[in-house]
Scaffold this motif. Structure first.
Motif, short mmCIF file in Angstrom:
data_model
loop_
_atom_site.label_atom_id
_atom_site.label_comp_id
_atom_site.label_asym_id
_atom_site.label_seq_id
_atom_site.Cartn_x
_atom_site.Cartn_y
_atom_site.Cartn_z
N THR A 134 0.75 -1.03 0.00
CA THR A 134 -0.01 0.13 -0.17
C THR A 134 0.93 1.21 0.13
OG1 THR A 134 -0.22 -0.03 2.39
CG2 THR A 134 -1.86 -1.20 1.16
N LEU A 135 0.22 2.33 -0.26
CA LEU A 135 0.86 3.74 -0.30
C LEU A 135 1.50 4.00 1.00
CD1 LEU A 135 1.59 6.17 -2.08
CD2 LEU A 135 -0.60 7.37 -1.16
N PRO A 136 1.19 3.90 2.19
CA PRO A 136 1.96 4.26 3.53
C PRO A 136 3.24 3.18 3.71
CG PRO A 136 -0.35 3.97 3.94
CD PRO A 136 -0.31 3.42 2.37
N LEU A 137 3.07 2.16 3.22
CA LEU A 137 4.20 1.24 3.48
C LEU A 137 5.27 1.61 2.22
CD1 LEU A 137 2.49 -2.56 3.27
CD2 LEU A 137 3.71 -1.11 5.13
N VAL A 138 5.13 2.05 0.92
CA VAL A 138 6.06 2.61 0.07
C VAL A 138 6.55 3.84 0.58
CG1 VAL A 138 6.32 3.37 -2.10
CG2 VAL A 138 4.87 1.44 -1.73
N VAL A 139 5.60 4.73 1.18
CA VAL A 139 6.28 6.01 1.42
C VAL A 139 6.97 5.74 2.78
CG1 VAL A 139 5.66 8.27 2.81
CG2 VAL A 139 4.51 7.32 0.97
N PHE A 140 6.82 4.98 3.71
CA PHE A 140 7.48 4.46 4.90
C PHE A 140 8.77 4.06 4.43
CE2 PHE A 140 8.96 1.90 8.46
CZ PHE A 140 8.91 2.61 9.28
N ARG B 91 10.56 4.44 1.78
CA ARG B 91 11.37 5.57 0.85
C ARG B 91 11.84 6.73 1.86
NH1 ARG B 91 8.78 6.86 -4.79
NH2 ARG B 91 8.77 4.76 -5.71
N VAL B 92 10.85 7.10 2.96
CA VAL B 92 11.36 7.90 3.88
C VAL B 92 12.55 7.63 4.92
CG1 VAL B 92 10.66 9.43 5.89
CG2 VAL B 92 9.27 9.24 3.86
N ARG B 93 12.55 6.43 5.12
CA ARG B 93 13.85 5.69 5.84
C ARG B 93 15.09 5.79 5.35
NH1 ARG B 93 12.36 -0.27 7.45
NH2 ARG B 93 14.44 -0.10 8.72
N LEU B 94 15.12 5.91 3.99
CA LEU B 94 16.39 6.21 3.17
C LEU B 94 16.48 7.82 2.99
CD1 LEU B 94 15.96 3.38 0.61
CD2 LEU B 94 17.46 3.58 2.71
N GLY B 95 15.71 8.72 3.44
CA GLY B 95 15.96 10.06 3.10
C GLY B 95 14.70 10.75 2.49
N MET B 96 14.38 11.84 3.02
CA MET B 96 13.12 12.66 2.32
C MET B 96 13.30 13.13 0.93
SD MET B 96 10.26 13.34 3.40
CE MET B 96 8.86 14.21 2.82
N PRO C 196 11.77 14.88 -2.62
CA PRO C 196 10.84 15.94 -2.88
C PRO C 196 9.56 15.60 -3.64
CG PRO C 196 13.03 16.79 -3.62
CD PRO C 196 13.09 15.15 -3.01
N GLU C 197 9.63 14.10 -4.13
CA GLU C 197 8.47 13.64 -4.76
C GLU C 197 7.53 13.39 -3.70
OE1 GLU C 197 7.62 9.75 -7.73
OE2 GLU C 197 9.72 10.46 -7.41
N MET C 198 7.98 13.01 -2.54
CA MET C 198 6.77 12.86 -1.40
C MET C 198 6.11 14.11 -1.08
SD MET C 198 7.23 9.64 -0.74
CE MET C 198 7.49 9.31 -2.43
N ASN C 199 6.50 15.34 -1.20
CA ASN C 199 6.11 16.79 -1.01
C ASN C 199 4.85 16.77 -2.25
OD1 ASN C 199 7.56 17.22 1.03
ND2 ASN C 199 8.78 18.71 -0.06
N ALA C 200 5.19 16.33 -3.47
CA ALA C 200 4.05 16.16 -4.44
C ALA C 200 2.97 15.46 -4.16
CB ALA C 200 4.91 16.14 -5.83
#
Length: 291
Positions: A222-228, A230-235, A237-241
């Motif tokens: 799911t989306l939260p799993l993908v975001v989590f 990726r965020v663990r490796l560094g923020m 800017p695509e996450m902001n979009a």
């Protein structure tokens, strides 16, 4: 003295809103930043929205999350509405305490415990019945529904307790059955609570990380799993979009649904008031005729 108190209250309220919404505004602002550095402004650009549109992993994860959230919201609203109505209207029946405990338990039990329990249940069911075969979107939807039913039931229960029973009793006196009274009188009057429960369930499901981590399987990220991950490796800017798109969609959806529910609720209250007046007039005419 009163003016000073009002100014202080206004200032505290403004600070509270800034604390809540300034981070969200900053995310939307920096989503238009061309720089790779998240917090360093370069110049205005749609670069990261273009990158987001071509990111298949995020798009597939977002589509799966929306699919699960829609199924969860509908199932939770259906079960939670009936549960909340029963808890509000039937104070005494055999097993009420156990029923209330089962409905409210997911609110106080940590999601980790719920996730482990459901995972063990699905593994045991797969061994005994052969279903479900592995974990995927269906197991996540079931887990999210177990969690969200409690929220819908509480919202609906509190709304049903505030209703005036006179309208429903008048409809029963005029010959309507209990189910007809529920669908034509009670349900329109509690439509705002039902809509709020649906939205709350949808939001919780889209945002859920813990249950999804336990109940997901290969190819069902799911989306939260993908975001989590990726965020663990560094923020990025695509996450902001991505966050800005989600904020815009949710805001628009809430606005449209609130307007729809409000208009429908007003119409239902007018119809209920007219039916109530007709029932009173009918009873008065009946009494006058018999006298």
């Amino acid at each position: 003295m009163r003016n000073a108190t009002d100014k202080a209250s206004t200032a505290v309220l403004a600070l509270g809103f800034l604390f809540l919404y300034l981070p969200i505004a900053s995310v939307v602002f920096y989503s238009f930043n061309d720089s790779r550095l998240v917090s360093v402004w370069s110049h205005f650009s749609f670069r990261w929205y273009t990158a987001l549109a071509s990111d298949d992993e995020l798009i597939n994860a977002a589509t799966l999350s929306l699919k699960i959230a829609l199924l969860t919201a509908c199932a939770s609203t259906f079960v939670g509405t009936w549960a909340g109505f029963i808890l509000a209207r039937f104070n005494r029946f055999q097993g009420r305490t156990l029923f209330s405990l089962m409905i409210n338990a997911p609110l106080v039990i940590p999601e980790v415990i719920t996730g482990i329990s459901l995972l063990l249940l699905f593994v045991a069911m797969e061994q005994v019945f052969g279903w479900p075969r592995g974990r995927g979107w269906l197991t996540m939807a079931i887990g999210h529904t177990v969690l969200c039913v409690s929220y819908v039931a509480i919202v609906v229960q509190s709304r049903v307790k505030e209703l005036d029973k006179a309208t429903e009793e008048a409809a029963l006196d005029l010959g309507a059955g209990p189910l007809r009274v529920f669908f034509y009188i009670t349900l329109p009057l509690i439509s705002q609570a039902v809509g709020s429960g649906w939205l709350l369930s949808f939001t919780i499901s889209v945002d859920d990380l813990i249950l999804s981590a336990f109940l997901s399987g290969p190819g069902s990220t799911t989306l939260p799993l993908v975001v989590f991950s990726r965020v663990r490796l560094g923020m990025n800017p695509e996450m902001n979009a991505l966050a800005a798109v989600i904020i815009a969609v949710v805001t628009l959806g809430v606005f449209v649904l609130n307007r729809s529910v409000r208009n429908r609720g007003e119409s239902a209250r007018q119809i209920a008031a007219q039916n109530h007046q007709k029932s009173i007039t009918g009873l008065q005419d009946y009494g006058a005729t018999n006298v």
